[in-house]
Design a protein around this motif. Structure first.
Motif, PDB file in Angstrom:
ATOM      1  N   TYR A   1       0.825  -1.205   0.000  1.00 14.34           N
ATOM      2  CA  TYR A   1       0.000   0.000   0.000  1.00 14.34           C
ATOM      3  C   TYR A   1       0.863   1.261   0.000  1.00 14.34           C
ATOM      4  N   GLY A   2       1.942   1.228   0.739  1.00 15.16           N
ATOM      5  CA  GLY A   2       2.854   2.371   0.768  1.00 15.16           C
ATOM      6  C   GLY A   2       3.530   2.599  -0.564  1.00 15.16           C
ATOM      7  N   ILE A   3       3.922   1.519  -1.218  1.00 20.17           N
ATOM      8  CA  ILE A   3       4.566   1.638  -2.534  1.00 20.17           C
ATOM      9  C   ILE A   3       3.581   2.198  -3.552  1.00 20.17           C
ATOM     10  N   ILE A   4       2.364   1.707  -3.534  1.00 23.47           N
ATOM     11  CA  ILE A   4       1.343   2.219  -4.461  1.00 23.47           C
ATOM     12  C   ILE A   4       1.085   3.694  -4.202  1.00 23.47           C
ATOM     13  N   ALA A   5       0.969   4.088  -2.937  1.00 22.86           N
ATOM     14  CA  ALA A   5       0.736   5.491  -2.594  1.00 22.86           C
ATOM     15  C   ALA A   5       1.903   6.356  -3.051  1.00 22.86           C
ATOM     16  N   LEU A   6       3.127   5.878  -2.846  1.00 22.41           N
ATOM     17  CA  LEU A   6       4.304   6.625  -3.264  1.00 22.41           C
ATOM     18  C   LEU A   6       4.319   6.835  -4.774  1.00 22.41           C
ATOM     19  N   VAL A   7       4.020   5.792  -5.528  1.00 24.63           N
ATOM     20  CA  VAL A   7       3.989   5.896  -6.991  1.00 24.63           C
ATOM     21  C   VAL A   7       2.919   6.892  -7.442  1.00 24.63           C
ATOM     22  N   VAL A   8       1.750   6.838  -6.806  1.00 24.78           N
ATOM     23  CA  VAL A   8       0.669   7.763  -7.177  1.00 24.78           C
ATOM     24  C   VAL A   8       1.079   9.206  -6.882  1.00 24.78           C
ATOM     25  N   PHE A   9       1.663   9.453  -5.700  1.00 27.87           N
ATOM     26  CA  PHE A   9       2.077  10.809  -5.355  1.00 27.87           C
ATOM     27  C   PHE A   9       3.196  11.304  -6.263  1.00 27.87           C
ATOM     28  N   LEU A  10       4.132  10.436  -6.625  1.00 29.92           N
ATOM     29  CA  LEU A  10       5.189  10.844  -7.553  1.00 29.92           C
ATOM     30  C   LEU A  10       4.620  11.180  -8.927  1.00 29.92           C
ATOM     31  N   LEU A  11       3.665  10.394  -9.378  1.00 29.49           N
ATOM     32  CA  LEU A  11       3.022  10.673 -10.661  1.00 29.49           C
ATOM     33  C   LEU A  11       2.289  12.011 -10.622  1.00 29.49           C
ATOM     34  N   LEU A  12       1.537  12.258  -9.555  1.00 27.39           N
ATOM     35  CA  LEU A  12       0.832  13.538  -9.427  1.00 27.39           C
ATOM     36  C   LEU A  12       1.813  14.700  -9.305  1.00 27.39           C
TER      37      LEU A  12
END
Length: 73
Positions: free
Chosen positions: A25-36
């Motif tokens: 979940y943390g990795i997915i959140a990190l990827v989403v925030f980096l993309l945004l």
């Protein structure tokens, strides 16, 4: 099956959560925030990219062109 049996069987089950499940979940959140963040960064300085075009348009229309605050001289 009675309700007591179902509750007893449910309590007897052990549910193990692996480390990757939590870290995932943390990795997915990190990827989403980096993309945004990348999308936000890509809009940097958009207002100044076509400032000459905007000034030419304003001069043709007879509008006063304000150049304060955007690095124009």
């Amino acid at each position: 099956m009675t309700t007591a049996t179902i509750v007893a069987l449910a309590a007897a089950e052990e549910h193990h959560v692996g480390l990757f499940d939590n870290v995932g979940y943390g990795i997915i959140a990190l990827v989403v925030f980096l993309l945004l963040g990348f999308v936000t960064f890509s809009y940097r300085n958009v207002a100044n990219r076509h400032s000459a075009k905007a000034e030419a348009y304003a001069q043709r229309r007879g509008a006063h062109v304000e150049q304060a605050g955007h690095g124009h001289h």
